[in-house]
Motif scaffolding. Structure first.
Motif, PDB file in Angstrom:
ATOM      1  N   GLU A  56       9.883   2.615   1.217  1.00  0.00           N
ATOM      2  CA  GLU A  56       8.533   2.116   0.923  1.00  0.00           C
ATOM      3  C   GLU A  56       8.284   2.032  -0.582  1.00  0.00           C
ATOM      4  OE1 GLU A  56       6.349   0.933   2.976  1.00  0.00           O
ATOM      5  OE2 GLU A  56       7.317   1.433   4.875  1.00  0.00           O
ATOM      6  N   ILE A  57       8.745   3.052  -1.307  1.00  0.00           N
ATOM      7  CA  ILE A  57       8.557   3.050  -2.763  1.00  0.00           C
ATOM      8  C   ILE A  57       9.363   1.913  -3.389  1.00  0.00           C
ATOM      9  CG2 ILE A  57       9.036   4.341  -4.901  1.00  0.00           C
ATOM     10  CD1 ILE A  57       6.605   5.413  -3.419  1.00  0.00           C
ATOM     11  N   CYS A  58      10.593   1.734  -2.907  1.00  0.00           N
ATOM     12  CA  CYS A  58      11.441   0.669  -3.469  1.00  0.00           C
ATOM     13  C   CYS A  58      10.820  -0.713  -3.252  1.00  0.00           C
ATOM     14  CB  CYS A  58      12.838   0.712  -2.846  1.00  0.00           C
ATOM     15  SG  CYS A  58      13.879   1.973  -3.584  1.00  0.00           S
ATOM     16  N   ILE A  59      10.186  -0.922  -2.117  1.00  0.00           N
ATOM     17  CA  ILE A  59       9.576  -2.229  -1.837  1.00  0.00           C
ATOM     18  C   ILE A  59       8.457  -2.506  -2.841  1.00  0.00           C
ATOM     19  CG2 ILE A  59       8.126  -3.498  -0.196  1.00  0.00           C
ATOM     20  CD1 ILE A  59       9.833  -2.176   2.043  1.00  0.00           C
ATOM     21  N   ILE A  60       7.589  -1.517  -3.048  1.00  0.00           N
ATOM     22  CA  ILE A  60       6.476  -1.732  -3.995  1.00  0.00           C
ATOM     23  C   ILE A  60       7.003  -1.892  -5.415  1.00  0.00           C
ATOM     24  CG2 ILE A  60       4.395  -0.700  -4.984  1.00  0.00           C
ATOM     25  CD1 ILE A  60       3.885   0.604  -2.264  1.00  0.00           C
TER      26      ILE A  60
ATOM     27  N   ASP B 128       0.858  -1.181   0.000  1.00  0.00           N
ATOM     28  CA  ASP B 128       0.000   0.000   0.000  1.00  0.00           C
ATOM     29  C   ASP B 128       0.899   1.238   0.000  1.00  0.00           C
ATOM     30  OD1 ASP B 128      -1.853   2.035   0.484  1.00  0.00           O
ATOM     31  OD2 ASP B 128      -3.120   0.723   1.701  1.00  0.00           O
ATOM     32  N   PRO B 129       0.740   2.082  -1.011  1.00  0.00           N
ATOM     33  CA  PRO B 129       1.599   3.272  -1.061  1.00  0.00           C
ATOM     34  C   PRO B 129       1.280   4.301   0.020  1.00  0.00           C
ATOM     35  CG  PRO B 129      -0.003   3.327  -2.830  1.00  0.00           C
ATOM     36  CD  PRO B 129      -0.167   2.005  -2.165  1.00  0.00           C
ATOM     37  N   ILE B 130       0.241   4.046   0.822  1.00  0.00           N
ATOM     38  CA  ILE B 130      -0.119   5.025   1.852  1.00  0.00           C
ATOM     39  C   ILE B 130       1.049   5.238   2.830  1.00  0.00           C
ATOM     40  CG2 ILE B 130      -1.181   3.380   3.471  1.00  0.00           C
ATOM     41  CD1 ILE B 130      -2.440   6.960   2.664  1.00  0.00           C
ATOM     42  N   SER B 131       1.850   4.181   3.059  1.00  0.00           N
ATOM     43  CA  SER B 131       2.995   4.338   3.963  1.00  0.00           C
ATOM     44  C   SER B 131       3.964   5.383   3.404  1.00  0.00           C
ATOM     45  CB  SER B 131       3.722   3.011   4.147  1.00  0.00           C
ATOM     46  OG  SER B 131       2.861   2.047   4.674  1.00  0.00           O
ATOM     47  N   ALA B 132       4.203   5.313   2.099  1.00  0.00           N
ATOM     48  CA  ALA B 132       5.097   6.291   1.463  1.00  0.00           C
ATOM     49  C   ALA B 132       4.459   7.671   1.462  1.00  0.00           C
ATOM     50  CB  ALA B 132       5.411   5.856   0.036  1.00  0.00           C
ATOM     51  N   GLN B 133       3.139   7.714   1.239  1.00  0.00           N
ATOM     52  CA  GLN B 133       2.446   9.009   1.223  1.00  0.00           C
ATOM     53  C   GLN B 133       2.476   9.658   2.614  1.00  0.00           C
ATOM     54  OE1 GLN B 133      -0.922   6.955  -0.684  1.00  0.00           O
ATOM     55  NE2 GLN B 133      -1.118   8.726  -2.047  1.00  0.00           N
ATOM     56  N   LEU B 134       2.251   8.856   3.656  1.00  0.00           N
ATOM     57  CA  LEU B 134       2.279   9.405   5.015  1.00  0.00           C
ATOM     58  C   LEU B 134       3.684   9.882   5.381  1.00  0.00           C
ATOM     59  CD1 LEU B 134      -0.002   6.867   6.961  1.00  0.00           C
ATOM     60  CD2 LEU B 134      -0.563   9.198   6.239  1.00  0.00           C
TER      61      LEU B 134
ATOM     62  N   VAL C 292      -3.788  14.337  -1.502  1.00  0.00           N
ATOM     63  CA  VAL C 292      -3.291  12.963  -1.479  1.00  0.00           C
ATOM     64  C   VAL C 292      -4.181  12.091  -2.374  1.00  0.00           C
ATOM     65  CG1 VAL C 292      -2.850  10.938  -0.014  1.00  0.00           C
ATOM     66  CG2 VAL C 292      -2.362  13.234   0.854  1.00  0.00           C
ATOM     67  N   VAL C 293      -3.559  11.189  -3.102  1.00  0.00           N
ATOM     68  CA  VAL C 293      -4.297  10.247  -3.950  1.00  0.00           C
ATOM     69  C   VAL C 293      -4.693   9.034  -3.113  1.00  0.00           C
ATOM     70  CG1 VAL C 293      -4.077   8.644  -5.905  1.00  0.00           C
ATOM     71  CG2 VAL C 293      -3.247  10.984  -6.113  1.00  0.00           C
TER      72      VAL C 293
ATOM     73  N   THR D 178      14.745  10.870   8.613  1.00  0.00           N
ATOM     74  CA  THR D 178      14.197   9.523   8.799  1.00  0.00           C
ATOM     75  C   THR D 178      13.013   9.284   7.871  1.00  0.00           C
ATOM     76  OG1 THR D 178      14.895   9.530  11.093  1.00  0.00           O
ATOM     77  CG2 THR D 178      13.201   7.938  10.502  1.00  0.00           C
ATOM     78  N   HIS D 179      12.102  10.260   7.819  1.00  0.00           N
ATOM     79  CA  HIS D 179      10.887  10.055   7.026  1.00  0.00           C
ATOM     80  C   HIS D 179      11.153  10.140   5.522  1.00  0.00           C
ATOM     81  CE1 HIS D 179       8.998  10.335  10.937  1.00  0.00           C
ATOM     82  NE2 HIS D 179       7.931   9.792  10.384  1.00  0.00           N
ATOM     83  N   ALA D 180      12.084  10.985   5.114  1.00  0.00           N
ATOM     84  CA  ALA D 180      12.431  11.028   3.680  1.00  0.00           C
ATOM     85  C   ALA D 180      13.069   9.700   3.265  1.00  0.00           C
ATOM     86  CB  ALA D 180      13.372  12.193   3.397  1.00  0.00           C
ATOM     87  N   ALA D 181      13.877   9.126   4.148  1.00  0.00           N
ATOM     88  CA  ALA D 181      14.476   7.814   3.859  1.00  0.00           C
ATOM     89  C   ALA D 181      13.398   6.738   3.817  1.00  0.00           C
ATOM     90  CB  ALA D 181      15.530   7.478   4.908  1.00  0.00           C
TER      91      ALA D 181
END
Lengths: 166, 85
Positions: A82-86, A30-36, A160-161, A74-77
């Motif tokens: 998260e994006i790399c995992i998806i 779920d990309p929501i983790s990356a969005q958050l 947010v999408v 931390t959050h930018a990393a």
């Protein structure tokens, strides 16, 4: 020796690539983790910039600044992770055919997240969010879901999408 | 498929019209969900096989499901390991 010859041929004639799939297939993507994480990064950028307006920082404010910068990092990393995992685990050849610019988009996200780590301009966060939202759109479309865009109901109140789940 | 196969290894697969498949053999499979994968045959039925990975963290046989023989691309007959970096 044989491996080197094959590697050479592989550059000329692309061999099909097979996966061994040793990841635990929880299938929960779920990309929501990356969005958050992106929204958090923007929020930290805003708070850092608020402190920058002050002529002089108190001891507590300096401590807060250090903490904000650390959390921004931390959050930018986390966005990158998260994006790399998806991208690496969910996206496969059919999805790449559906969205041929996915690799370029992911690379742009990596660069934008790095810019958020390196600098404090809010515009870097805005750019990162736009890219992550685009990626989220690709992800949900690949899963056959429509999306809509809404303002998140908390700071930094950005667009947010989200997937249409009904 | 670690430790038998590692990332960047080359494998050669072949399938003949008369090929049969036996438990323990490594095969290249066009899986409906996981796409092109390389796994070990764990169980053979008349028209289907089940797969398993060599690594404990592998996708389970249950999740990979029964595989039609038509989806088997070939049997791995040669393995060229990538040089250790």
């Amino acid at each position: 020796m044989v491996y080197q010859i094959l590697s050479h041929f592989e550059k000329l004639i692309k061999f099909p690539s097979a996966s061994a799939h040793c990841d635990i297939p929880c299938k929960i993507y779920d990309p929501i983790s990356a969005q958050l994480a992106t929204l958090s990064t923007i929020r930290f950028l805003d708070l850092i910039n608020e402190l920058q307006q002050k002529e002089k920082l108190s001891h507590n404010e300096r401590a807060q600044l250090v903490r904000l910068i650390a959390e921004k990092e931390t959050h930018a990393a986390k966005v990158k992770e998260e994006i790399c995992i998806i991208w690496g685990d969910f996206f496969k050849q059919p999805q790449f055919q559906q969205f041929p610019d996915t690799h370029e988009l992911v690379h742009s996200i990596m660069l934008a997240a790095s810019a958020c780590k390196q600098h404090t301009e809010r515009s870097n966060g805005d750019k990162l969010l736009a890219l992550v939202n685009q990626f989220a759109g690709y992800f949900w479309q690949a899963k056959g879901l429509e999306t809509y865009t809404a303002t998140c109901p908390y700071p930094p109140s950005e667009q947010v999408v989200y997937p249409k789940l009904k | 498929m670690s430790p038998t196969l590692a990332s960047r290894d080359f494998v050669l697969s072949l399938r003949f019209p008369w090929s049969n498949f036996n438990p323990g053999e490594i095969v290249l499979v066009q899986h409906p969900e996981y796409h092109l994968i390389v796994k070990r045959v764990s169980f053979v039925d008349e028209h289907q096989i089940q797969l398993q990975g060599d690594n404990t963290a592998s996708v389970s046989s249950e999740l990979m499901g029964w595989i039609d023989l038509d989806n088997i691309v070939g049997k791995i007959i040669w393995h060229f390991p990538a040089p250790s970096s």
